[in-house]
Scaffold this motif. Sequence first.
Motif: not given
Length: 165
Positions: A83-95
């Motif tokens: 995932l892209t960093p933005e997708e990671v944050l969107e999916q997990t809630g973690h940066a």
Amino acid sequence: MSLESVKSHFKKWDRDGDVMEFNTLSATVDQAADTIGVEPARIAKTLSFRGSEEQAILVVAAGDAKIDNKKFREFFGFKARMLTPEEVLEQTGHAIGGVCPFGLKNELAVYLDISMKRFDSVFPACGSTNSAIELTCEELYEYSLAKEWVDVCKGWNEEELKDCV
């Protein structure tokens, strides 16, 4: 907020007080290992991939392991695409730098790679770039609500695992 969601997650097991917060960064495997004072392989890194559906999947692996594309495809049935960093944050809630399988924003499938089984304990992040917790592999499995142990990595010394079994 991310660190707080992880602490809240660990309250179920009365382990929220075991989350370590550091004055230095633990965002990368090497930074975390230096900060904690352990070998990089004992850092349990969480990798985020596009799943076969809209939901991401998480693979937690030892710090010295790398995804083996062939093994990944054979096990999951699709190509490993991070995932892209933005997708990671969107999916997990973690940066990025604090991604872990705890206190997730969405209910995601979590898999643990056998590369970690050679250690008595490992150190996953806890939702921020300066946090971690020490867990046994059994605790990591329980607290992450993992689906199963998988063998989808390469680059680590598999002989060490055979010595432990």
